[in-house]
Scaffold this motif. Structure first.
Motif, short mmCIF file in Angstrom:
data_model
loop_
_atom_site.label_atom_id
_atom_site.label_comp_id
_atom_site.label_asym_id
_atom_site.label_seq_id
_atom_site.Cartn_x
_atom_site.Cartn_y
_atom_site.Cartn_z
N ASN A 326 0.83 -1.21 0.00
CA ASN A 326 0.00 0.00 0.00
C ASN A 326 0.86 1.26 0.00
O ASN A 326 0.57 2.21 -0.72
N LEU A 330 0.79 3.80 -3.15
CA LEU A 330 0.32 5.16 -2.90
C LEU A 330 1.38 6.19 -3.28
O LEU A 330 1.07 7.23 -3.88
N ASN A 370 -5.70 1.51 -4.77
CA ASN A 370 -4.51 2.34 -4.59
C ASN A 370 -4.27 3.23 -5.80
O ASN A 370 -4.00 4.43 -5.68
N ILE A 373 -6.78 6.09 -6.12
CA ILE A 373 -6.48 7.20 -5.20
C ILE A 373 -5.35 8.05 -5.78
O ILE A 373 -5.33 9.28 -5.64
N THR A 377 -4.16 12.38 -6.32
CA THR A 377 -3.07 12.74 -5.41
C THR A 377 -2.02 13.57 -6.14
O THR A 377 -1.54 13.17 -7.20
N ILE A 406 -9.21 12.52 0.49
CA ILE A 406 -8.10 11.57 0.33
C ILE A 406 -7.88 10.79 1.62
O ILE A 406 -7.68 9.57 1.61
N ALA A 407 -7.93 11.50 2.76
CA ALA A 407 -7.75 10.84 4.05
C ALA A 407 -8.84 9.79 4.28
O ALA A 407 -8.56 8.67 4.75
N VAL A 410 -8.15 6.77 2.00
CA VAL A 410 -7.04 5.96 2.50
C VAL A 410 -7.51 5.11 3.68
O VAL A 410 -7.14 3.94 3.82
N LEU A 413 -9.34 2.32 2.25
CA LEU A 413 -8.37 1.41 1.62
C LEU A 413 -7.75 0.47 2.65
O LEU A 413 -7.59 -0.72 2.40
N LEU A 414 -7.41 0.99 3.82
CA LEU A 414 -6.80 0.16 4.86
C LEU A 414 -7.78 -0.93 5.33
O LEU A 414 -7.38 -2.07 5.58
#
Length: 434
Positions: A326, A330, A370, A373, A377, A406-407, A410, A413-414
């Motif tokens: 990841n 990223l 990923n 995103i 970014t 974005i936060a 993410v 995503l986790l």
């Protein structure tokens, strides 16, 4: 250790240098691969052989231009406008309603186009204008949520990046598509939560309620468009058609609905759509050709095995490997084009993932999320430049407004990366045994 004047360093150096000079990355990879073959005293025609063999046996790649074409037809016609009206009826009355409409229409549009760029460039233009009207929403915020919601497009099926991943990983497209449903919806919920928070903080307006008598008309207007993902996904998972055949059906359905039912497609629109789809397909095709040639170089140099050793091989736990992957994807997403990452970098990571027993469908969905995103970014994020141009907002302000989204993405995503069941639950309901 790579020698300074080794064939690999010559080829890699040529790719980097040519890319920095502005040559398309696909052509740069082909040139670098040919230089590698020449420096290692191999037959330079191997590059052409790799490209032709890779493309000739990949019936699945026909889905890419067809999905691009179908998305273009939907944008050229009025299918997108009618979908926006339907979404406004559903969630427009909430505070920050047009922001919610933005996300919901991306979820619905995702079931048709498979492309984040098509979503942002098509429906994005309309929803940004709606949000900016009367200064209801600041232009940078309208652009930011449009870019964030467009990310959902290639996660929920159909998905062009998943088609490309299936090519390099030899994995079932149907199960990959199913694996993207829950993660895509999770991303949408995360974005709507951020929008609700921002709406309360900044006092964004509440849209006028849609009159009850108008709801049947709005639903009927949008129904042909809403049926498209039902037909496509039902056909794929019902065993009626392959994903490639579904892409052809999508293009035909979008044409028939736009041209015959809505009567909103002119000959000029069709020509422009074919031209745009051809350009996009050519760009992707060149990237695939470059990746096929360069992958021969990668395999010849045992790069996947080297990567596996660097990452700890069998000694690394699954969660540690996923954390490293990841982080790598990223960071690369901030610098490289997503298709390049998918075709060149991900195949280097696959052997280690398989050795650790990580499910290829789960790994593919995580990789695609990923990469998506990465589209929003900085500094490279292609969607940033598109929405900034559409909204006439400064790129720096759009980027600042995007940071909370974005936060949130993410964070989602986790969850997807470390809870495989979020990805694999739906494929297993349809018989996946991985």
């Amino acid at each position: 250790m790579i020698e300074f004047a080794s064939p690999f360093s010559i080829g890699l150096g040529a790719i980097i240098a040519l890319s920095l000079l502005g040559l398309p990355i696909g052509l740069s990879m082909i040139t670098g691969s040919i230089l590698y073959l020449a420096a290692s005293d191999q037959d330079m025609s191997i590059a052409a052989e790799q490209v032709l063999n890779g493309l000739n046996g990949s019936y699945i790649l026909l889905a890419v231009p067809l999905f691009i074409f179908s998305a273009g037809l939907m944008n050229a016609g009025t299918m997108t406008d009618r979908l926006l009206g339907f979404c406004n009826m559903l969630v427009g009355r909430l505070r920050g309603g047009l922001g919610h409409v933005n996300v919901v229409q991306s979820v619905i549009f995702a079931g048709m186009s498979g492309s984040a760029i098509a979503d942002a460039a098509g429906s994005g233009r309309i929803i940004i204008d709606m949000m900016k009207r009367g200064n209801a929403y600041p232009a940078p915020y309208a652009a930011a949520i449009t870019a964030a919601s467009a990310v959902i497009g290639p996660i929920i099926p159909p998905s062009i990046p998943m088609v490309l991943y299936a090519l390099v990983a030899d994995t079932s497209i149907g199960y990959l598509f199913l694996g993207g449903v829950v993660p895509g919806l999770l991303m949408a919920v995360a974005q709507m939560a951020i929008n609700a928070l921002m709406a309360r903080r900044h006092g964004f307006p509440v849209s006028a309620r849609v009159p009850l008598r108008a709801m049947p008309r709005l639903t009927a207007d949008a129904l042909p468009a809403l049926l498209m993902p039902v037909i496509l996904l039902g056909g794929i998972y019902g065993g009626v058609m392959t994903p490639t055949e579904a892409a052809a059906v999508a293009a035909a359905y979008a044409f028939l609905v736009s041209a015959l039912l809505y009567r909103s497609l002119s000959a000029r629109d069709i020509y422009a759509t074919v031209l745009a789809a051809g350009r996009s397909t050519s760009a992707i095709g060149m990237l695939i050709a470059g990746a096929l040639a360069f992958n021969y170089v990668v395999v010849s140099e045992n790069i996947p095995q080297t990567v596996r050793l660097v990452l700890g091989g069998g000694e690394m736990a699954r969660w540690q490997f996923m954390l490293v992957v990841n982080a790598i994807l990223l960071v690369l997403g901030c610098l490289l084009e997503g298709t390049t990452i998918l075709l060149v970098v991900v195949p280097m990571l696959l052997p280690t993932a398989r050795a650790l027993g990580i499910d290829p469908v789960h790994f593919g969905v995580v990789a695609v999320v990923n990469i998506m995103i990465g589209l929003v970014t900085p500094p490279y994020g292609l969607l940033l430049f598109i929405v900034a141009k559409l909204s006439d907002a400064p790129l720096g302000k759009v980027t600042r407004e995007l940071l909370p989204f974005i936060a949130a993405m993410v964070g989602a995503l986790l969850l997807i990366a470390f809870i495989p069941g979020l990805v694999l639950w739906l494929p297993r309901r349809f018989g996946y045994t991985g």
